[in-house]
Design an enzyme around this catalytic site. Sequence first.
Site, PDB file in Angstrom:
ATOM      1  N   CYS A  26       1.053  -1.077   0.217  1.00 52.84           N
ATOM      2  CA  CYS A  26       0.274   0.244  -0.213  1.00 52.84           C
ATOM      3  C   CYS A  26       0.464   1.193   0.462  1.00 52.84           C
ATOM      4  CB  CYS A  26      -1.003   0.234   1.092  1.00 52.84           C
ATOM      5  SG  CYS A  26      -1.749   1.407   1.046  1.00 52.84           S
ATOM      6  N   CYS A 320      31.986  27.702  31.468  1.00 52.30           N
ATOM      7  CA  CYS A 320      31.183  29.502  30.819  1.00 52.30           C
ATOM      8  C   CYS A 320      31.950  29.680  29.870  1.00 52.30           C
ATOM      9  CB  CYS A 320      32.406  29.986  31.870  1.00 52.30           C
ATOM     10  SG  CYS A 320      31.581  32.020  32.220  1.00 52.30           S
TER      11      CYS A 320
END
Length: 349
Positions: A26, A320
Amino acid sequence: MAPSEPVPLARTEPLDLAVATFAGGCFWCVESGFAKLPGVHRAVSGYAGGKEANPTYEQVCRGATGHLESVQVEYDPRVVSYAGLLEAFWRMFDPTDGHGQFHDRGPQYRPAIFYHDEAQREAAERSRSALAASGRFDRPIAVAILPFTGFHAAEDHHQDYHRKNALQYQAYAVGSGRLSFVRAAWGADLAVDVTRIGKPERRYARPPEAELRQRLTPLQWKVTQEEGTERAFSNEYWDEKRDGLYVDLVSGEPLFSSRDKFDSGTGWPSFTKPLAPDRVTTRSDRKLFSVRTEVRSKAGNSHLGHVFDDGPAPTGLRYCMNSAALRFIPKEKLAEEGYGDFLSLFGER
């Protein structure tokens, strides 16, 4: 019903897309499977392999035209390779059934791979052989590999059926037994990152200094090459909140994820950890009359910033970083820029 217009047999706009064609029963289900893949720009349901010039659904269903319900896929090979499409295809149907698929019986539902060139043929044969050798299925693989001779789009109401008729599609996919079959057959291997299949491993390296001097701004050079620091609260990414990846500005190597970013209150982009420990290197920094831990990118050897032990759980660390050492790639741009294998970080395939 009026005949459908043929879909072009080769590349379509934009010009850098490639084309592949598959049949797996399908076409609603096969179209749905390919439409969800990264790098796929369009999946079209239609008919391939027959001789009728402009077949209709009714003609194909009678089995008289020689066509197979098929799907033509337009994809970006920079994001997903043909080998990746093949891996996804095997997970959409029963490759051991050569006479139809699940509730759909007849020659028009036979599975096949239609190759557009020799490279696709060779890739399809390798992939089929690998599946057969894997022992995943008890029966022989029954998928034909055929030369592509033409493709005709199905009628409009068949296109994008899984989205336009979601409830009916789901009932069909479940009721036919397709979903239960593929889940049982593949188990934990059902989900696969197709962007990583069949593509050479990406390598990251530091460009020559002359190139860097031309490419980097004075601030970027000062930060990455001279261990400088940009101003807090006045840099590009300190308040960036979008999902995405942070890569080394110099080498492009992926370093940090937005998943691990947090507001440290310092005015610089801060992370609890890098993507992986080996993405960065650290060394002692004795400048400013104190001992800090400098963080550098591994491949690019760029100065990124420093890591501190005052971060939140779960790591207790605060990486940082300087925005001037990074480039941010939003989640929606990752595949386009060649980082599609990191989409899984954000719950996407």
